[in-house]
Design a protein around this motif. Sequence first.
Motif, PDB file in Angstrom:
ATOM      1  N   ILE A 164     -12.657  -3.500   2.242  1.00  0.00           N
ATOM      2  CA  ILE A 164     -12.348  -4.999   2.836  1.00  0.00           C
ATOM      3  C   ILE A 164     -13.161  -6.137   2.880  1.00  0.00           C
ATOM      4  O   ILE A 164     -13.495  -7.061   3.604  1.00  0.00           O
TER       5      ILE A 164
ATOM      6  N   ALA B  19      -6.492  -0.102   8.565  1.00  0.00           N
ATOM      7  CA  ALA B  19      -7.802   0.391   8.344  1.00  0.00           C
ATOM      8  C   ALA B  19      -8.450   1.984   9.515  1.00  0.00           C
ATOM      9  O   ALA B  19      -9.523   2.274   9.472  1.00  0.00           O
TER      10      ALA B  19
ATOM     11  N   THR C  35      -8.997  -4.154  -0.758  1.00  0.00           N
ATOM     12  CA  THR C  35      -7.870  -5.015  -0.333  1.00  0.00           C
ATOM     13  C   THR C  35      -8.541  -6.006   0.603  1.00  0.00           C
ATOM     14  O   THR C  35      -9.059  -5.564   1.173  1.00  0.00           O
TER      15      THR C  35
ATOM     16  N   GLU D 224     -14.217   2.773   7.059  1.00  0.00           N
ATOM     17  CA  GLU D 224     -14.315   1.519   5.888  1.00  0.00           C
ATOM     18  C   GLU D 224     -15.597   0.919   5.548  1.00  0.00           C
ATOM     19  O   GLU D 224     -16.772   0.833   6.689  1.00  0.00           O
TER      20      GLU D 224
ATOM     21  N   VAL E 192      -9.818   8.993   2.924  1.00  0.00           N
ATOM     22  CA  VAL E 192      -9.835   7.333   2.518  1.00  0.00           C
ATOM     23  C   VAL E 192     -11.424   6.815   3.241  1.00  0.00           C
ATOM     24  O   VAL E 192     -11.027   6.346   3.961  1.00  0.00           O
ATOM     25  N   TYR E 193     -11.676   5.604   2.452  1.00  0.00           N
ATOM     26  CA  TYR E 193     -12.145   4.617   2.271  1.00  0.00           C
ATOM     27  C   TYR E 193     -11.633   3.012   2.407  1.00  0.00           C
ATOM     28  O   TYR E 193     -10.890   2.875   1.137  1.00  0.00           O
ATOM     29  N   PHE E 194     -11.864   2.392   3.173  1.00  0.00           N
ATOM     30  CA  PHE E 194     -11.211   1.453   2.951  1.00  0.00           C
ATOM     31  C   PHE E 194     -12.332   0.184   2.614  1.00  0.00           C
ATOM     32  O   PHE E 194     -13.444   0.424   3.206  1.00  0.00           O
TER      33      PHE E 194
ATOM     34  N   VAL F  30      -9.638   2.511  -1.703  1.00  0.00           N
ATOM     35  CA  VAL F  30      -8.389   0.986  -0.990  1.00  0.00           C
ATOM     36  C   VAL F  30      -9.669  -0.368  -1.162  1.00  0.00           C
ATOM     37  O   VAL F  30     -10.108  -0.360  -0.164  1.00  0.00           O
TER      38      VAL F  30
ATOM     39  N   THR G  60      -6.364  -6.672   9.280  1.00  0.00           N
ATOM     40  CA  THR G  60      -7.909  -5.532   9.226  1.00  0.00           C
ATOM     41  C   THR G  60      -7.212  -4.010   9.921  1.00  0.00           C
ATOM     42  O   THR G  60      -7.885  -2.721  10.171  1.00  0.00           O
TER      43      THR G  60
ATOM     44  N   ALA H 233      -6.471  -7.366   2.798  1.00  0.00           N
ATOM     45  CA  ALA H 233      -5.729  -6.802   3.910  1.00  0.00           C
ATOM     46  C   ALA H 233      -4.406  -8.173   3.785  1.00  0.00           C
ATOM     47  O   ALA H 233      -3.970  -7.936   6.003  1.00  0.00           O
TER      48      ALA H 233
ATOM     49  N   SER I  90      -0.239   2.327   6.235  1.00  0.00           N
ATOM     50  CA  SER I  90      -1.577   2.864   5.773  1.00  0.00           C
ATOM     51  C   SER I  90      -0.501   4.686   6.553  1.00  0.00           C
ATOM     52  O   SER I  90      -1.248   5.747   6.399  1.00  0.00           O
TER      53      SER I  90
ATOM     54  N   LEU J  37       0.943  -0.874  -0.221  1.00  0.00           N
ATOM     55  CA  LEU J  37       0.287  -0.201   0.240  1.00  0.00           C
ATOM     56  C   LEU J  37       0.786   1.160  -0.179  1.00  0.00           C
ATOM     57  O   LEU J  37       0.396   2.043  -0.599  1.00  0.00           O
TER      58      LEU J  37
END
Length: 643
Positions: free
Chosen positions: A205, A595, A182, A600, A201-203, A180, A592, A184, A192, A160
């Motif tokens: 997963i 994030a 992924t 998230e 930023v948004y994750f 993002v 995790t 993870a 990160s 990342l």
Amino acid sequence: MQFKHPEILYFLFLLVIPIVVHLFQLRRFKKEYFTNVQFLKELSLQTRKSSTIKKWLLLFTRLLLLACLILAFAQPFFTAKESSKAMNEMYIILDNSYSMQAKGKKGELLKRAVQDLLEHTPETQNFSLITNSESFWNTDIKSIQKELQDLKYSATPFRLDNLIAKINARKSGFNKDIVVITDAVGVEANESKSFKKEDNVYFIIPEAEQKNNAAIDSVYIQQNLDSFYEIAIKLSANGEIPTVPIALYNQNKLTAKTVVNFDSDINTQLVKFTIPKEDFHGHVSISDKGLEYDNTYFFSISKPSKTNVISVGESEKSNFLSRIYTNDEFAYTNFPLANLDYNLLEKQDAIVLNELKDIPQALQTTLKSFVGKGGNLIVIPSQEANLNSWNPFLAQFGAIQWQSGNNGDKKVTKINFNHPLFQSVFEKKIDNFQYPSTKNNFNVSSATPSILVYDDQSAFLTAVSNPLSSVYVFAAAINKSNSNFQNSPLIVPTFYNMAQNSQKTGVVAITIGENQPFVVDALLSKDEILTVKNAKERFIPVQQLLNTKVKMNFAKNPTEAGNFGIFNGTNPIQNISFNYTRTESDLNLINTDIAAGFKEIEDIESVFNTIQTDRTDTQIWKWFVLLTLLFLVIELLIQKFVK
């Protein structure tokens, strides 16, 4: 509340008009009573009161109607809570490493992520998409639809921080929205930290449902027999893997097959096959319900050729080497230092410096070049060694020095079984072997782990290694007057393996992306270059001519694992194999925490909906239009039904 056209609010002064009209309608008149209508007095008063109420209702209705109409034209709205981010640039980071091959609720994680992007990304949305292997800058979903559908898994691990660095390298006057996607797996939380504070930023997963997975980790030669190789295949199991079928192929022809049983407490297994001592260019494969990318391991073994070894020193002290480096496997010669032919050194695979008091400057220069080209160097000190001559030479290869020696017997009591030199020598660790000893020795200062260790934990044998070769350094002379090491069972595997060049006599299996240098024997002219190819792929590696050898670097090539050949034009030089890294085989290594501190979210549709909601102003002028119509209807009803 704000207005797009606040100047229209000046028209609110028009509310004075219905008020003025109403005042004229409510002016007072003088009352006159007639005797013949006296009986209507009470009825007249009641009617006048009703008329007054009606007029007041009409006034308020008209005032509200006119006010709502004016406000509607002024277009009022409520400011979005993230209106300052409305001009942000959109970046999507998509993990296409092999761990995304795992299956979730709706299929393979990567394919599901691609489908979500195609279905739910607005056609008008401009964004940049960055994967492990490719980048699409300033595009839209229609423009890259085909590329997304054809997106392949990448042998490059998901890093990342590296992908964020790519984004930050693009200069822009706007802040960024970064999504993002992924699983993870194998990601470190500190990656990160590369995000900027102003980044939004948004994750996403996605999680695999099936995390049980078996993998082939490596293949190596366990034993070198007279006519056969015994190869060992290391398997690993993550989760509950009861049995796995395994098959060995040479040139796509089945050579052997068996079944591996994993015990509940042991997650690794060694499977051994015996193959003829000939060219082997094939692969080993397993079948399981987990990831597919780590189920095949490609490797090549060249037909053994004689290893060239020269020892430099007194012939009387070097006789033991001729009994180790025998004619059936080695081309061994010994030269006293005074008679050494320097032109022969570059053609050797290993050179032994056996008890030289001093080392000439010309020999130092030649040996430095020799090691850099992939040759192994073995240094045995003389009891009368000139440290002022030797230590500057040793320092060229790393942090290793000889220091003032010790007089007195010392025993070698510890073997570093994990060192590559002894990787295939012992089937299990032993502690009751015949201890060799020395009478006089130097203290070895080194930053690298020792291979053989004295009982006082000082080094008897250590090594400085690079990707192509190794420099082995002893702490003491091993002639019979100073040591009984020549009579120890350790001497044969130690010197035998120190002389071997793994690229010539071992398993050739390069990991894609590690940029590991590789040296082949090839005499090329200035205009000739080596090409690496198979039936599917062809590329030209970075290469450097080293007299009779060529050093190659493969960078991120090839794109797919497999068996390849090295060619000079149409002439084959050597077989070589490439494999994917196994760093993502364990699907339980989900981090995790990457994030933590960011938003998230479940899917890409929710991302765009959230951005749309948080950054779009709430327009309420339509409500004022509806109110205008409502008050118009109310006025008509008042006119008709209120007397």
